[in-house]
Scaffold this active site. Sequence first.
Site, PDB file in Angstrom:
ATOM      1  N   LYS A  72       0.873  -1.329   0.017  1.00 57.36           N
ATOM      2  CA  LYS A  72       0.128   0.099   0.046  1.00 57.36           C
ATOM      3  C   LYS A  72       0.878   1.259   0.001  1.00 57.36           C
ATOM      4  O   LYS A  72       1.698   1.542   1.011  1.00 57.36           O
ATOM      5  CB  LYS A  72      -1.003  -0.008   1.210  1.00 57.36           C
ATOM      6  CG  LYS A  72      -1.848   1.236   1.158  1.00 57.36           C
ATOM      7  CD  LYS A  72      -2.886   0.889   2.330  1.00 57.36           C
ATOM      8  CE  LYS A  72      -4.059   2.252   2.373  1.00 57.36           C
ATOM      9  NZ  LYS A  72      -4.872   2.312   3.514  1.00 57.36           N
ATOM     10  N   ASP A  95     -12.465   1.804  13.100  1.00 59.96           N
ATOM     11  CA  ASP A  95     -12.971   2.228  11.700  1.00 59.96           C
ATOM     12  C   ASP A  95     -13.522   0.794  11.070  1.00 59.96           C
ATOM     13  O   ASP A  95     -13.009   0.517   9.901  1.00 59.96           O
ATOM     14  CB  ASP A  95     -11.946   2.624  10.978  1.00 59.96           C
ATOM     15  CG  ASP A  95     -12.316   3.469   9.623  1.00 59.96           C
ATOM     16  OD1 ASP A  95     -13.544   3.668   9.808  1.00 59.96           O
ATOM     17  OD2 ASP A  95     -11.158   3.596   8.688  1.00 59.96           O
TER      18      ASP A  95
END
Length: 435
Positions: free
Chosen positions: A164, A270
């Site tokens: 990422k 989250d």
Amino acid sequence: MSAYFQPFLDRVRKQSDSPDPVSQGVPYFRRVSHSHGLSPTNESGRRHSAPAFAFSAKDSNQQQQHQHLPPKQAITLWGRMIGYMGSNEKRPTPLPPLQETHRWAESESESQSIDATHLALVTRKYGEISAVASRTSTSSRSSIVVIAHKTQYCPPIDRLYALKLSRPAPNQSSSDHHRARLEAQAALASAFRHPHIVNTLELLPLDKLGNILCLCMEYCAGGDLRTLLQVATTTRNPRVFSEANADCLFKQLLRGLVYLHNRVGVAHCDLAPENLLLTEKGRLKIGGFERAVVFRKTAAAHAVNVHGVVSLSTGRCGSILAYVSPEQYTGQEFDPRAADIWAAALIYVAMRTGGVKKLWSEATEKDRRFAAYVEDRKMESDNAILEEICNDRSQDVLYGMLSIDPAERPAAGEILASAWMQDVHCCIADASEGR
């Protein structure tokens, strides 16, 4: 450049000549697949076969254990869904993965570019970039997830990794906050050791200033839960998230939460389908710890340079409004573990409804459906969607998880010990340390 990266160059140069420099514990993929219809090739040009990833159950009413088809049998349900999406979605001809990655780095600012030396060291360790999985952009940062394929003849290595790449948005006055947050996330996530947590390996710089950072993780061939929900909705296949399948994935999610809350003193804050990944065998893994909160001092907490130990949170933590708990809008302190429980319940509802029906768009009074839910709970009236998808035992648990008062929500361990979860036969054996 931050001191976090000081040992990077020397360490990677030393490891690059070793037969297998990659951290242990990363899945070994001899037969791999790729979400979003991607199928990277190996060095010989041969494409990998479809995975044995299948969601199926003999009898969802009896919640029997999931059965995986042998490789030589008919195409699995997962393979059919990916094939359907690939054949019906018109896509422009993509750029080569490496070229697309460089274009992403330079898309907003010519001063942000990937340094060839840094990239060579990363690809030498984790393999060549073979596909681009996704791209996201927010007001503060931009990121791209690429798949690296590590192959080696002797000793034999054939593994995939998810890299990422993140950089701050060009309108940000300083990249120090962006870098500090990613360093804290990587340090925290790399301390986790659990079968239902994505294995995070390390954070590496890809430019000389350390603005473009690469978070190296294990690759989950099943993609994320959000994509699976989208495919299930498009194909209108009720088998994907039958009661047995949803219960199985939900139980795995709870195992991961028990580990986070009870063992390492961390709340995710989250939770959403975007941050839940699946392996090719159907194991659910929690990822995306950018907003995680350390609420108790543990060994994992010491891995992060936190200023004190956070026991309560204030303000909205979650990034996906549909999964944010109502107390996060009050501006008052709240227990982040209760926020995880709220989000987990809504994830279960999303699975059982195939992502089609939502209880509400956001848990505020301006949302009519949420306001109606609050009034119904005051009158102890039932919710139509929960009545449709739940049995008696699961309904009681979900109502408790969706209590407006966070103090009334059960802990993850209590939910996992409930009669409902005890009777769920999970397709993945319980190798959890947190149960």
